[in-house]
Design an enzyme around this catalytic site. Sequence first.
Site, PDB file in Angstrom:
ATOM      1  CG  HIS A  56     -24.801 -46.145  17.029  1.00  0.00           C
ATOM      2  ND1 HIS A  56     -23.919 -46.587  16.080  1.00  0.00           N
ATOM      3  CD2 HIS A  56     -25.210 -47.228  17.720  1.00  0.00           C
ATOM      4  CE1 HIS A  56     -23.816 -47.897  16.181  1.00  0.00           C
ATOM      5  NE2 HIS A  56     -24.591 -48.317  17.171  1.00  0.00           N
ATOM      6  CD  GLU A  92     -31.542 -50.376  32.666  1.00  0.00           C
ATOM      7  OE1 GLU A  92     -30.785 -49.766  31.888  1.00  0.00           O
ATOM      8  OE2 GLU A  92     -31.805 -51.578  32.538  1.00  0.00           O
ATOM      9  N   GLY A 122     -27.378 -48.561  35.788  1.00  0.00           N
ATOM     10  CA  GLY A 122     -27.288 -48.320  34.336  1.00  0.00           C
ATOM     11  C   GLY A 122     -27.535 -46.847  34.122  1.00  0.00           C
ATOM     12  CE1 TYR A 164     -20.602 -54.256  40.790  1.00  0.00           C
ATOM     13  CE2 TYR A 164     -19.943 -53.568  38.584  1.00  0.00           C
ATOM     14  CZ  TYR A 164     -20.882 -54.125  39.438  1.00  0.00           C
ATOM     15  OH  TYR A 164     -22.089 -54.531  38.944  1.00  0.00           O
TER      16      TYR A 164
HETATM   17 MG    MG Z   1     -30.224 -49.698  29.867  1.00  0.00          MG
END
Ligand code: MG
Length: 885
Positions: A461, A752, A773, A858
């Site tokens: 984190h 994702e 993601g 992108y």
């Molecule tokens: Mg996610």
Amino acid sequence: MERGYPMSTKYVYLFSEGNGKMRELLGGKGANLAEMTNLGMPVPRGFTITTEACTRYYQDDHTIAADIESEINEYVQRLEDMTGKKFGDLSNPLLVSVRSGARASMPGMMDTILNLGLNDTVVEAFAKKTKNPRFAYDSYRRFIQMYSDVVMEVGKKYFEQLIDEMKDKRGVKLDTELTAKDLKELAEQFKAEYRSKLGEEFPQEPKLQMMGAIKAVFRSWDNPRAIYYRRMNDIPSDWGTAVNVQEMVFGNTGDTSGTGVAFTRNPATGEKKLFGEFLMNAQGEDVVAGVRTPQTIDQLAKVMPEVYKQFTDICAVLEYHYRDMQDMEFTIENKKLFMLQTRNGKRTAAAALKIACDLVDEGMITEKEAVCMIEPKSLDSLLHPQFDPEALKKAKPVGQGLAASPGAACGQIVFTAEDATDWAKNGHKVVLVRLETSPEDIEGMHFSQGILTVRGGMTSHAAVVARGMGTCCVSGCGAIKMNEAAKSFELSGKTYKEGDWISIDGTTGNIYGESIATAEATISGEFGRIMAWADRFRDLEVRTNADTPKDAHQAANFGAEGIGLCRTEHMFFDPDRIAAIREMIVSETVEQRERALKKLEPMQQGDFEAIYEAMKGRPVTIRLLDPPLHEFLPTAEEDIVALAKEMNISADHLRGIISGLHEFNPMMGHRGCRLDVTFPEIARMQTTAIIKAALAVRSRRPAWKIEPEIMIPLVGEARELAYVKAVIDSTARLIISEADSDMTYKVGTMIEIPRAALTADEIAKEAEFFSFGTNDLTQMTFGFSRDDAGKFLASYYDHKIYESDPFSKLDQIGVGRLVEMATNLGRKTRPDIHLGICGEQGGDPSTVEFCHKVGLNYVSCSPYRVPIARLAAAQASIKYPRTQK
Ligand code: MG
Ligand code: ADP
Ligand code: MG
């Protein structure tokens, strides 16, 4: 897989047989020695054993196969014929250096061995022949020393001790003051040392010496330092290294000889002026090793004017030939100049920018070539505060952790995020030291100069968040003995308390128990020039991941063309707001939840307005609430009591609700669009806040064409997406028509979950854009969580199962295949679908190149990586032009 090697494969090349384009086969050093030879420069003769021979060495169980050995011997013979010298010959002995040389220059590889071919009898003959016994024995003792250290791995220090003892005994300070007799005695001592450490005599047979040295070079390709360096620099482990065997020239014959290194331009600043040092009566690395103080290169003009002139002419030819700043090694033997190496010189990022711009202005290279000359990752060092280099040199590290987020930080130690915030608000500079960080620490992290953690890897984190914020972070310093309660810790035998000064270097991972001055990063004119060129050449749009107006603003300054990912949950960690979101989470009825959402709506609208303002009309993709809810649940008793009171329920009842919300695997639990399916009122509230914010900003700023982009996370099924989208549509349409506006908006999805990628053609019927993601997509594709992978990935690197962290550099083979598949499926359904990536990897240059190649529109990355992505995108376009342009 077995690869056939026909007997005809050529494993050895004379320098005169190779050229500068053969880097892959001959390594950088070998290719350039060949190129200089072809240019007619004075290069000592020699040959290169190819990188393929190195690959064979590993395939053949760490041995040099007979066919290769005999080819090497054939080339020794050719070298003997060319030079008229012979291995072991007493009248005219051949002495060589054995030098490693990979395709990319790699510190951490084997050191060079000089003067190979000397032995007890040759050295005597050599002394007589050169009429310089001092020089002969100096060369011999150096050879024994290098061979023992490099080939046999007997530490250098034993030999250095013996030298020091000898100098003490003779009462002298410098190596050069030792006499022939002293050096001869030293050589004997070195051989005795060798015998005592290895239980055998120092090898006397030159060919044996040479084969030992060649094997040592091959072996060094796989030493831990080299493996680590390759991983940090994306160098594949199957490249192998070449070996160069080269006739010796001697800079240590006396005062008419010397050795030196020089750069055609200043590698620190880029200034166009020869930069370098030399040392008379010295050999090899003496200049760098600092045995005596070297002279600056311009002084050579006085010492040996003709040699200096010849050298500067060669510099000019080489720079023009390679069209880049060169880093060269040379030796002068009895007033004769020899070139020993040239390569494109390493340089600081600032120097790289200046040199590239200067070369364009000098007409040497094109703008495209200039853009390709800059290492995108190196820009990072220009964007963060830096230590003052002089102050840093004097400081001594007291510990080391992982270099998790680059930059330099110096401040007073605090132990909690709240203290960080308080101290910073009172004008202190602080470094936050934690066992590990958690989402609640974000505000305090923002206020810190740097973050130091005891636990956690490169994707912990603390590391991820710090990189996102562009804050320096050193993570995982296990040597710290933490005492959180006492607000102190111990490191290297010293106790540090709250308020003590500390400095951390996020680029090296070093920790200093003192204050070291830092300076804000400056962006020079050349930086802007290169970036402007890059923007002209790239196809990929570069957006940023930003959750706050401050980050958005920063990213826009770095050239972000929009926000690719605005996470709506981070805004809720603010102490004034967390209560409202907690209330929403623990609500048991729709009424309760709507009451809580009513409180949240104006807060969200305000946030979005500020973000739209910061982005000045550039596109903004806002993602609906995504994270596992447990991240927000109250745990502290006083928070529980307060919340119960606010909700008018008993604390016991609330505790029951909280324990009912427990999940075994929150990452795969009730999160993302699943929240909107169970509680559509959340999607309704967020849509309302987004649409109202956009309408408000549009009315204030009519020139900006704001078109909200609403992104739904964690979709795995088209119908799930359709359901949430319908909620968004009904909400948005009503507000827009009530406002009598013609504003349009887009609804898209994250890709994702592997199932979404596999069914992207179905998903694209509903989604107007995809954003890959790749953090979640990676963890779900590999089936390991990014918070836990740090515990076992190290073994995977050691065993070469993985070469890099799939969370920092996209796994192009597996996860990348899903991205490519979903791209193609999505476009089949909806040809104009807008496609991008928003995972951590979006700012990694090799991932950017991949995104370009598969045809995304992108990439979106953290603000501090925007310039890196812009440059990487330009390089990708130049390397792999898109046809339909
Ligand atoms: Mg996610
Ligand atoms: P590195 O890659 O670490 O620079 P090198 O192979 O370039 O290693 O060699 C180390 C040093 O030895 C350099 O100073 C180089 O110039 C010198 N050297 C290498 N080969 C010879 C040679 N044949 N004659 C004289 N000096 C040499
Ligand atoms: Mg060198």
